[in-house]
Design an enzyme around this catalytic site. Structure first.
Site, mmCIF file in Angstrom:
data_model
loop_
_atom_site.group_PDB
_atom_site.id
_atom_site.type_symbol
_atom_site.label_atom_id
_atom_site.label_comp_id
_atom_site.label_asym_id
_atom_site.label_seq_id
_atom_site.Cartn_x
_atom_site.Cartn_y
_atom_site.Cartn_z
ATOM 1 N N ASP A 1 6.532 4.401 -10.655
ATOM 2 C CA ASP A 1 7.305 4.094 -9.455
ATOM 3 C C ASP A 1 8.787 3.916 -9.769
ATOM 4 O O ASP A 1 9.242 2.838 -10.140
ATOM 5 C CB ASP A 1 6.762 2.828 -8.763
ATOM 6 C CG ASP A 1 5.982 3.212 -7.508
ATOM 7 O OD1 ASP A 1 5.551 4.379 -7.416
ATOM 8 O OD2 ASP A 1 5.829 2.357 -6.622
ATOM 9 N N ASP B 1 3.432 -4.439 -7.995
ATOM 10 C CA ASP B 1 2.909 -3.242 -7.324
ATOM 11 C C ASP B 1 3.484 -1.974 -7.954
ATOM 12 O O ASP B 1 3.045 -0.872 -7.632
ATOM 13 C CB ASP B 1 3.220 -3.264 -5.823
ATOM 14 C CG ASP B 1 4.686 -3.490 -5.531
ATOM 15 O OD1 ASP B 1 5.189 -4.581 -5.841
ATOM 16 O OD2 ASP B 1 5.339 -2.567 -5.019
ATOM 17 N N ASN B 2 4.442 -2.126 -8.842
ATOM 18 C CA ASN B 2 4.989 -0.954 -9.538
ATOM 19 C C ASN B 2 4.521 -0.895 -10.995
ATOM 20 O O ASN B 2 5.064 -0.134 -11.787
ATOM 21 C CB ASN B 2 6.521 -0.985 -9.498
ATOM 22 C CG ASN B 2 7.046 -0.758 -8.079
ATOM 23 O OD1 ASN B 2 6.351 -0.201 -7.236
ATOM 24 N ND2 ASN B 2 8.262 -1.189 -7.822
ATOM 25 N N ARG C 1 3.489 13.698 -7.646
ATOM 26 C CA ARG C 1 3.370 12.880 -8.843
ATOM 27 C C ARG C 1 1.958 12.993 -9.419
ATOM 28 O O ARG C 1 0.990 13.144 -8.673
ATOM 29 C CB ARG C 1 3.665 11.437 -8.437
ATOM 30 C CG ARG C 1 3.575 10.435 -9.532
ATOM 31 C CD ARG C 1 4.291 9.174 -9.149
ATOM 32 N NE ARG C 1 3.540 8.422 -8.150
ATOM 33 C CZ ARG C 1 4.015 7.322 -7.568
ATOM 34 N NH1 ARG C 1 5.227 6.873 -7.847
ATOM 35 N NH2 ARG C 1 3.290 6.675 -6.674
ATOM 36 N N ARG D 1 -2.640 0.080 -9.561
ATOM 37 C CA ARG D 1 -1.567 -0.818 -9.999
ATOM 38 C C ARG D 1 -2.123 -2.210 -10.222
ATOM 39 O O ARG D 1 -3.220 -2.523 -9.743
ATOM 40 C CB ARG D 1 -0.504 -0.887 -8.883
ATOM 41 C CG ARG D 1 -0.015 0.472 -8.441
ATOM 42 C CD ARG D 1 0.301 0.482 -6.930
ATOM 43 N NE ARG D 1 0.592 1.838 -6.466
ATOM 44 C CZ ARG D 1 1.808 2.331 -6.297
ATOM 45 N NH1 ARG D 1 2.856 1.564 -6.507
ATOM 46 N NH2 ARG D 1 1.989 3.569 -5.903
ATOM 47 N N GLY E 1 0.866 -1.180 0.000
ATOM 48 C CA GLY E 1 0.000 0.000 0.000
ATOM 49 C C GLY E 1 0.879 1.198 0.000
ATOM 50 O O GLY E 1 2.109 1.095 0.009
HETATM 51 P P1 AMP Z 1 9.008 0.677 -3.674
HETATM 52 O O1 AMP Z 1 10.172 -0.250 -3.653
HETATM 53 O O2 AMP Z 1 9.340 2.129 -3.545
HETATM 54 O O3 AMP Z 1 8.079 0.396 -4.801
HETATM 55 O O4 AMP Z 1 8.191 0.367 -2.342
HETATM 56 C C1 AMP Z 1 7.659 -0.898 -2.010
HETATM 57 C C2 AMP Z 1 6.688 -0.746 -0.861
HETATM 58 O O5 AMP Z 1 7.342 -0.243 0.288
HETATM 59 C C3 AMP Z 1 5.547 0.214 -1.132
HETATM 60 O O6 AMP Z 1 4.419 -0.287 -0.491
HETATM 61 C C4 AMP Z 1 6.020 1.491 -0.500
HETATM 62 O O7 AMP Z 1 4.957 2.337 -0.143
HETATM 63 C C5 AMP Z 1 6.763 0.981 0.722
HETATM 64 N N1 AMP Z 1 7.835 1.888 1.152
HETATM 65 C C6 AMP Z 1 8.988 2.153 0.507
HETATM 66 N N2 AMP Z 1 9.747 3.033 1.223
HETATM 67 C C7 AMP Z 1 9.036 3.321 2.334
HETATM 68 C C8 AMP Z 1 9.270 4.157 3.479
HETATM 69 N N3 AMP Z 1 10.393 4.871 3.611
HETATM 70 N N4 AMP Z 1 8.316 4.201 4.423
HETATM 71 C C9 AMP Z 1 7.191 3.477 4.317
HETATM 72 N N5 AMP Z 1 6.916 2.672 3.289
HETATM 73 C C10 AMP Z 1 7.822 2.591 2.311
HETATM 74 MG MG MG Z 2 6.409 0.925 -5.417
#
Ligand code: AMP
Ligand code: MG
EC number: 2.7.7.-
Length: 487
Positions: A262, A252-253, A176, A183, A90
């Site tokens: 993302d 999810d991306n 953004r 997604r 999420g």
């Molecule tokens: P990402 O690798 O950026 O696509 O993130 C994967 C998941 O981790 C997504 O659900 C993001 O919202 C969550 N996420 C990434 N970085 C953080 C953060 N610093 N704090 C909280 N959630 C994060």
């Molecule tokens: Mg992501």
């Protein structure tokens, strides 16, 4: 032209209710300040470019103020990460502030990334650092300028808020924009948690708002899935043709709209390398440059599984079968254009493959090769480019084949050839080292380099006076930079 308080909201996703997202207020950044803004993205909201000069701009996009009509929501989704299913993800650090519609009637999600903790933050702090926010901003706007579908970025707001990664950094937010932030993982979430009613609501929502033309078809959901397959095949063909490596193609991306979405440790290729892995935690190379093609199909299969309540398995399989042929046709079409060809011949695929193999063996700069190939006649261009290759005999054989192919292609002037090729072969690309330079300056408080780089990349096909330094191969330190996954 509008002022910031004149935006019109229509928060269609928020109205789906609490099963889909949770109301969360942004957590303000300390001393928010404008790092960079995109006038082109502002124009999508009919915003007067002068609004960036007003203090309220950084307050709104730094989480201090909200429009009365905004309804900030953290969306829930799940997804396959590196091949394994994660049951709940999420928006762990992003909020959908609301949906704005412009004078043309287009809706744009305003999504604030780095806005603080949400119920989906898991172990994270809800923040984004300046470097990753700048990278996302530059990439979104650069991809768009190249004609590659992408989410957009309105601005980056920097701050004094300390954020801990490998070391202490500063928090930032990127605003953004996309027509939707839904997604593949949204569909997977409701499928795997066995919530058929919500899943049906989500499917109707996406069909009505984003694929309305599919409603006319005998099987609307199947038509929608086919369209998603087509858009992904086209998108990934563009990534491959322009050397874009996404780096984290987890479901999810993956956007339900088939746009680049993302941004993490992405990279544009410098030297051509089919096996390039831009994400240094991707030890197996699951998301290596050339693997993006089969992974695109893998991700669509994961989405197909989540759509089995609406579409028969046979129909889904048939639609998935469209992906590879469509990808190949799109890719070949783009590569023909990059080579300056206007007609199609059976052997063109082979011509492209041979060239890429030669480039791979010699570490030839992927972007500059095609640009220079269009600078002059085919014969002069290949004679000049020859020096970049180690396997001279191999290159000479290819060059003969290419010149003969160009001669059969048609009778056009050198000017026509140059104009046509320069319109598809960028001179400027977001090289990792250029982003790195801009980030280093921004981290010490100087935002001029980020702004200049954004400017240059917004017109990648046009030679710009005094900007030669952005059209060079990377210096030694700037090659194969390891980009941290932490962001
Ligand atoms: P990402 O690798 O950026 O696509 O993130 C994967 C998941 O981790 C997504 O659900 C993001 O919202 C969550 N996420 C990434 N970085 C953080 C953060 N610093 N704090 C909280 N959630 C994060
Ligand atoms: Mg992501």
């Amino acid at each position: 032209m509008k002022a910031l308080d004149e935006l019109n909201f229509d928060n269609r996703f928020a109205r789906l209710g609490d099963a889909f997202s949770t109301h969360v207020l942004p957590e303000p950044l300390d001393a928010p300040r404008l790092v960079v803004a995109s006038e082109a993205a502002m124009a999508l909201l009919d915003l007067d470019p002068a609004v960036v000069e007003t203090p309220v701009f950084a307050e709104l996009f730094g989480g201090h103020k909200l429009w009365a009509e905004a309804e900030p929501r953290a969306m829930v989704y799940s997804g396959h990460q590196f091949g394994g299913y994660t049951p709940q993800l999420g928006d762990g650090r992003g909020l959908l502030l609301g949906e704005v519609y412009n004078a043309a009637g287009e809706h744009w999600d305003l999504h604030l990334k780095g806005a603080g903790m949400t119920p989906y933050s898991r172990m994270g702090d809800g923040r984004a650092v300046l470097r990753s926010s700048i990278r996302e901003f530059l990439a979104s706007e650069a991809l768009h300028a190249l004609g590659i579908p992408s989410s957009r970025a309105l601005c980056v707001i920097g701050s004094d808020t300390p954020v801990w990664r490998e070391k202490q950094e500063r928090g930032a937010m990127v605003l953004r924009m996309a027509h939707s932030h839904i997604r593949f993982g949204h569909f997977e979430y409701f499928y795997y948690t066995k919530k058929p009613e919500q899943q049906a609501l989500l499917a109707v929502h996406v069909l009505n708002l984003h694929y309305p033309e599919c409603r006319e078809q005998p099987e609307p959901y199947l038509a929608m899935f086919r369209e998603i397959v087509e858009r992904n095949a086209e998108l990934i063909a563009k990534w491959q043709a322009y050397g874009f490596c996404h780096g984290v193609m987890n479901t999810d991306n993956m956007s339900i709209l088939g746009i680049t979405f993302d941004f993490g440790p992405f990279a544009f290729l410098d030297d051509f390398d089919a096996h390039f892995i831009c994400n240094h935690s991707d030890h197996e190379g699951r998301y290596s440059f050339s693997n993006q093609v089969p992974i695109g199909q893998w991700n669509l299969s994961a989405l197909a599984q989540a759509l089995t309540p609406f579409i028969s398995v046979d129909a889904l399989k048939e639609a998935l079968g469209l992906y590879l042929p469509l990808y190949q046709a799109n890719y070949l079409d783009l590569m023909r254009r990059r080579l300056g060809l206007t007609t199609a011949e059976d052997d063109d695929q082979h011509l492209v493959e041979r060239l890429l193999k030669l480039m791979q063996n010699s570490g030839v700069d992927y972007t500059l090769f095609f640009r220079r190939l269009g600078d002059e006649s085919a014969a002069l261009a290949v004679a000049r480019l020859r020096d970049d290759f180690v396997d001279l005999a191999g290159f000479d054989a290819w060059a003969e084949q290419y010149k003969a192919r160009v001669a059969r292609d048609g009778d056009y002037s050198e000017e026509q050839r140059r104009a046509r090729m320069h319109a598809v072969n960028p001179l400027y690309i977001l090289r990792n080292y250029l982003a790195q330079n801009a980030i280093a300056a921004a981290e010490s408080g100087d935002y001029s380099e980020v702004r200049r780089l954004h400017e240059v990349l917004s017109r990648p096909f046009e030679e710009q006076a005094g900007m030669e330094q952005y059209a060079q191969r990377p210096p030694d330190w700037g090659k194969h930079l390891e980009i941290s996954c932490s962001s």
